[in-house]
Motif scaffolding. Structure first.
Motif, mmCIF file in Angstrom:
data_model
loop_
_atom_site.group_PDB
_atom_site.id
_atom_site.type_symbol
_atom_site.label_atom_id
_atom_site.label_comp_id
_atom_site.label_asym_id
_atom_site.label_seq_id
_atom_site.Cartn_x
_atom_site.Cartn_y
_atom_site.Cartn_z
ATOM 1 N N ASP A 3 0.882 -1.158 0.023
ATOM 2 C CA ASP A 3 -0.331 -0.038 -0.043
ATOM 3 C C ASP A 3 0.949 1.090 0.116
ATOM 4 O OD1 ASP A 3 -2.750 -1.474 -0.052
ATOM 5 O OD2 ASP A 3 -2.303 -1.447 1.764
ATOM 6 N N VAL A 4 0.350 2.346 -0.742
ATOM 7 C CA VAL A 4 1.625 3.376 -1.140
ATOM 8 C C VAL A 4 0.726 4.732 -0.182
ATOM 9 C CG1 VAL A 4 2.478 4.901 -2.677
ATOM 10 C CG2 VAL A 4 2.283 2.756 -2.733
ATOM 11 N N ILE A 5 0.790 4.815 0.984
ATOM 12 C CA ILE A 5 0.551 6.432 1.909
ATOM 13 C C ILE A 5 0.493 7.246 0.984
ATOM 14 C CG2 ILE A 5 0.062 6.903 3.947
ATOM 15 C CD1 ILE A 5 0.587 4.651 5.081
ATOM 16 N N LEU A 6 -0.354 8.703 0.652
ATOM 17 C CA LEU A 6 0.369 9.747 -0.212
ATOM 18 C C LEU A 6 -0.452 10.283 0.184
ATOM 19 C CD1 LEU A 6 -0.774 8.239 -4.034
ATOM 20 C CD2 LEU A 6 1.177 8.474 -2.532
ATOM 21 N N PRO A 7 0.414 11.095 1.490
ATOM 22 C CA PRO A 7 -0.904 12.735 2.285
ATOM 23 C C PRO A 7 -0.431 13.396 1.629
ATOM 24 C CG PRO A 7 1.337 11.719 3.179
ATOM 25 C CD PRO A 7 1.324 11.474 1.901
ATOM 26 N N VAL A 8 -1.737 14.210 1.533
ATOM 27 C CA VAL A 8 -2.540 15.322 0.111
ATOM 28 C C VAL A 8 -3.040 16.254 0.765
ATOM 29 C CG1 VAL A 8 -4.235 15.772 -1.611
ATOM 30 C CG2 VAL A 8 -2.430 13.484 -1.624
ATOM 31 N N GLY A 34 -7.284 17.844 4.809
ATOM 32 C CA GLY A 34 -8.052 19.214 4.410
ATOM 33 C C GLY A 34 -7.736 19.778 2.972
ATOM 34 N N SER A 35 -7.793 19.449 1.872
ATOM 35 C CA SER A 35 -8.242 20.017 0.883
ATOM 36 C C SER A 35 -9.045 21.009 0.432
ATOM 37 C CB SER A 35 -7.734 18.817 -0.590
ATOM 38 O OG SER A 35 -6.459 18.486 -0.122
ATOM 39 N N GLY A 40 -9.276 15.635 -2.939
ATOM 40 C CA GLY A 40 -10.190 13.841 -3.156
ATOM 41 C C GLY A 40 -10.995 12.837 -3.267
ATOM 42 N N GLU A 41 -11.723 13.887 -3.741
ATOM 43 C CA GLU A 41 -12.634 13.447 -4.937
ATOM 44 C C GLU A 41 -11.912 13.192 -6.110
ATOM 45 O OE1 GLU A 41 -14.427 16.486 -2.491
ATOM 46 O OE2 GLU A 41 -12.897 16.190 -3.594
ATOM 47 N N ALA A 48 -8.465 5.593 -6.712
ATOM 48 C CA ALA A 48 -7.556 5.611 -5.737
ATOM 49 C C ALA A 48 -8.320 5.195 -4.042
ATOM 50 C CB ALA A 48 -6.112 7.018 -5.438
ATOM 51 N N ARG A 49 -7.879 5.055 -3.399
ATOM 52 C CA ARG A 49 -8.342 4.503 -2.066
ATOM 53 C C ARG A 49 -8.500 6.059 -1.463
ATOM 54 N NH1 ARG A 49 -7.375 0.702 3.108
ATOM 55 N NH2 ARG A 49 -8.669 1.759 4.650
ATOM 56 N N VAL A 50 -9.173 7.231 -0.807
ATOM 57 C CA VAL A 50 -9.534 8.201 -0.430
ATOM 58 C C VAL A 50 -9.775 8.050 1.118
ATOM 59 C CG1 VAL A 50 -9.958 10.596 -0.737
ATOM 60 C CG2 VAL A 50 -9.424 9.301 -2.267
ATOM 61 N N VAL A 51 -8.651 8.407 1.875
ATOM 62 C CA VAL A 51 -9.361 8.565 4.076
ATOM 63 C C VAL A 51 -9.521 10.369 3.859
ATOM 64 C CG1 VAL A 51 -8.289 7.942 6.163
ATOM 65 C CG2 VAL A 51 -7.918 6.328 4.279
ATOM 66 N N LEU A 52 -10.098 10.597 4.470
ATOM 67 C CA LEU A 52 -9.988 12.071 4.678
ATOM 68 C C LEU A 52 -9.595 11.768 6.674
ATOM 69 C CD1 LEU A 52 -13.950 12.312 4.065
ATOM 70 C CD2 LEU A 52 -11.461 12.970 2.481
ATOM 71 N N GLU A 53 -8.321 13.010 6.662
ATOM 72 C CA GLU A 53 -7.938 13.340 8.439
ATOM 73 C C GLU A 53 -7.958 14.642 7.758
ATOM 74 O OE1 GLU A 53 -6.904 13.485 11.142
ATOM 75 O OE2 GLU A 53 -6.818 11.364 10.544
ATOM 76 N N SER A 54 -8.946 14.811 8.755
ATOM 77 C CA SER A 54 -9.382 16.105 9.732
ATOM 78 C C SER A 54 -8.502 17.011 10.448
ATOM 79 C CB SER A 54 -10.866 16.266 9.928
ATOM 80 O OG SER A 54 -10.811 15.635 11.222
ATOM 81 N N THR A 55 -7.272 16.180 11.035
ATOM 82 C CA THR A 55 -6.396 16.600 12.151
ATOM 83 C C THR A 55 -5.567 17.038 10.770
ATOM 84 O OG1 THR A 55 -7.306 15.079 13.324
ATOM 85 C CG2 THR A 55 -4.431 16.433 13.990
#
Length: 215
Positions: A3-8, A34-35, A40-41, A48-55
């Motif tokens: 899995d490749v984690i891509l902070p965006v 928080g884009s 994300g869309e 891609a699989r999208v994960v939302l991180e509000s922090t």
């Protein structure tokens, strides 16, 4: 495969280039931190699989991706087109083969200005201090890296800002991990960098990493 984690954070323009170069079998997990530009869309529409991180925070995004990942092997990489995903096997293969526990990509700039002088100097100072403390011979605390998911979670990394990459290496070294690095190309990024592209961003990153070193 990894899995490749891509902070965006607002990487809409770079996303297509990055995702289309993902090696076969590597699963991109885009962590939208928080884009406001629809990153994300767009990532979801590109498969891609999208994960939302509000922090807010680089470490918060990385940790969210790590906890969401399901493969035994995980990679981390910036998503601003400064790295070519086709080089991911260079950092992932030694971990998959069991010859390294943590592998980092050491940045080699491909063009003038790809890695500003102020950011390179700060990175060198931090790498030297890391070497002094941990005896791990690294020349770069780079954001392209690979390790095993469960082992990373067991390290208990606490930082959720820009100190995340440094704390990972420090904790891995303290745990006796085999840590290596391999050269990877570092391209001029697409859009404005949140860290190395500005003096303010570099100062913020150094401050966070210095906080990790003081702990």
């Amino acid at each position: 495969m990894p899995d490749v984690i891509l902070p965006v954070l607002n990487e809409r323009d770079a996303l297509p280039w990055v995702l289309e170069r993902m090696p076969a079998g590597y699963t991109p997990i885009v962590v939208d931190n928080g884009s406001t530009d629809g990153s994300g869309e767009l990532a979801a529409s590109l498969g891609a699989r999208v994960v939302l991180e509000s922090t807010p925070g680089f470490g918060a995004a990385c940790f969210a991706g790590l906890t969401a990942a399901t493969d035994e092997l995980v990679c981390f990489m910036d998503c601003d087109a400064s790295f070519d995903p086709r080089e991911l096997p260079k950092v992932a293969d030694p971990v998959a083969a069991g010859t390294q526990d943590l592998m980092l990509g050491a940045r080699n700039p491909t063009a003038r200005g790809a890695w500003p002088v102020h950011a390179r100097v700060a990175n060198t100072v931090l790498a030297l201090e890391l070497r002094r403390r941990s005896k791990v011979k690294l020349r770069d605390i780079g954001p392209m890296r690979a390790a095993r998911r469960e082992a990373l979670l067991e390290l208990g990394i606490q930082d959720r800002r820009f100190g995340w990459p440094l704390e990972m290496v420090l904790r891995a070294a303290a745990a006796g991990w085999r840590i290596g690095e391999v050269p990877v190309a570092y391209h001029p990024r697409d859009g404005e960098s949140k860290v190395t592209g500005t003096m303010k961003g570099t100062v913020r990153a150094v401050r966070d990493m210095a906080g990790v070193l003081r702990e």
